[in-house]
Design a protein around this motif. Structure first.
Motif, PDB file in Angstrom:
ATOM      1  N   THR A  20       4.775  -2.162 -10.699  1.00 34.69           N
ATOM      2  CA  THR A  20       5.216  -1.632  -9.405  1.00 34.69           C
ATOM      3  C   THR A  20       4.372  -0.431  -8.996  1.00 34.69           C
ATOM      4  N   ASP A  23       0.855  -1.563  -8.113  1.00 35.31           N
ATOM      5  CA  ASP A  23       0.814  -2.140  -6.775  1.00 35.31           C
ATOM      6  C   ASP A  23       0.854  -1.057  -5.705  1.00 35.31           C
ATOM      7  N   THR A  27      -2.040  -0.751  -3.050  1.00 30.79           N
ATOM      8  CA  THR A  27      -1.644  -0.889  -1.649  1.00 30.79           C
ATOM      9  C   THR A  27      -2.095   0.311  -0.834  1.00 30.79           C
ATOM     10  N   ASN A  32      -2.804  -0.622   2.859  1.00 31.19           N
ATOM     11  CA  ASN A  32      -1.701  -1.574   3.013  1.00 31.19           C
ATOM     12  C   ASN A  32      -2.154  -3.012   3.244  1.00 31.19           C
ATOM     13  N   HIS A  34      -2.894  -6.451   1.780  1.00 34.39           N
ATOM     14  CA  HIS A  34      -2.640  -7.227   0.577  1.00 34.39           C
ATOM     15  C   HIS A  34      -3.420  -8.539   0.564  1.00 34.39           C
ATOM     16  N   ARG A  61       6.298  -7.386  -0.400  1.00 39.44           N
ATOM     17  CA  ARG A  61       5.371  -6.582   0.398  1.00 39.44           C
ATOM     18  C   ARG A  61       4.995  -7.286   1.693  1.00 39.44           C
TER      19      ARG A  61
END
Length: 275
Positions: A20, A23, A27, A32, A34, A61
């Motif tokens: 987590t 990521d 990110t 942001n 992905h 996400r």
């Protein structure tokens, strides 16, 4: 119920927290973004499959970007990673990436995504085979995106060089080797995909990062990954000549915070021909 398989790294109970935070760092550092594949996520009716999904973080996400109706499929070998209840439109199920996927999924997915997962199946199948299995899931006109780290792709100070060398030894012992990330785009072309791209992204960590807080968080995340690698090397009796595994992660983190380091990623994506 299928028996849960052994996780590749030690201490799987800590993996969701590490994944987590990893990521979150990726990110933020990628603004942001992905998905590099140019898929139109606003199109309704999409079916998106995430292989090696853990607790479905990638699917959560991207969920706000989607237009109903849509279907999200999250697969992993670790059922214990799945959340107690699935979000709307989401189904979780067990699948081992080293094995062919169920025939009913072939040609059904608008996007197939997999990140940092290939080494987990490399004891039973080659990375090339795993990519071939995944490729069968993409529908005509759909996309596949594979993301892996490139352990040969960065230049560092001595501590980071040792850490990446240990990671390479671990990947060799796991059966993946150290060059698989560089070959993914070529394998997609071999599978007949078009518009294939091979994007290399180096995330600056520690002192190299533009934002000190994210540089610190990124260094800590990578340090935790190196600690896992060191533990796996000891658990698997992997010989890493000249490298002290006991303080490997700490040395790497200290070096990242003093002079910086990078996390080299490879994004390989392509589109299945319509005809």
């Amino acid at each position: 119920m299928p028996e849960e398989q052994q996780y590749l790294l030690p201490e799987p109970g800590k993996e969701i927290a590490r994944l987590t935070e990893q990521d979150a760092v990726i990110t933020h550092m990628m603004n942001n973004k992905h998905i590099l594949a140019p898929i139109d996520l606003s199109k309704s009716g999409l079916q998106i499959l995430d292989s090696g999904t853990a607790d479905g973080l990638f699917l959560r996400r991207i969920q706000p970007l989607l237009t109903e109706p849509y279907t999200l499929l999250g697969y992993d070998v670790m059922q214990s990673f799945f959340p107690p209840s699935a979000p709307a439109h989401t189904v979780f199920a067990i699948h081992d990436i080293s094995e062919p996927w169920p025939a009913e999924l072939h040609g059904t997915c608008d996007l197939v995504h997999q990140r940092f997962t290939i080494p987990g199946g490399a004891k039973k199948a080659t990375p090339r085979d795993m990519v071939s299995y995944l490729s069968q899931l993409v529908k005509p006109g759909g996309w596949i995106q594979l993301v892996e780290m490139d352990v040969t792709g960065a230049v560092h100070g001595p501590a980071m060089c040792d850490a990446w060398a240990a990671t390479g030894a671990f990947l060799d012992a796991a059966g993946a080797g150290t060059d698989y990330a560089k070959n993914m785009a070529g394998w997609l072309r071999d599978e007949g995909f078009e518009n294939v791209k091979d994007e290399h992204v180096d995330l600056d960590l520690g002192a190299r990062a533009a934002e000190a807080e994210w540089g610190r968080r990124g260094a800590k995340v990578l340090m935790e990954a190196f600690a896992g690698v060191a533990g796996a090397c000891k658990m698997m009796n992997i010989d890493v000549p000249g490298i002290d595994l006991e303080n490997l992660a700490q040395r790497a983190e200290e070096e990242m915070m003093k002079q910086g380091g990078s996390y080299p990623l490879v994004f390989a994506f392509g589109q299945k021909p319509v005809a």
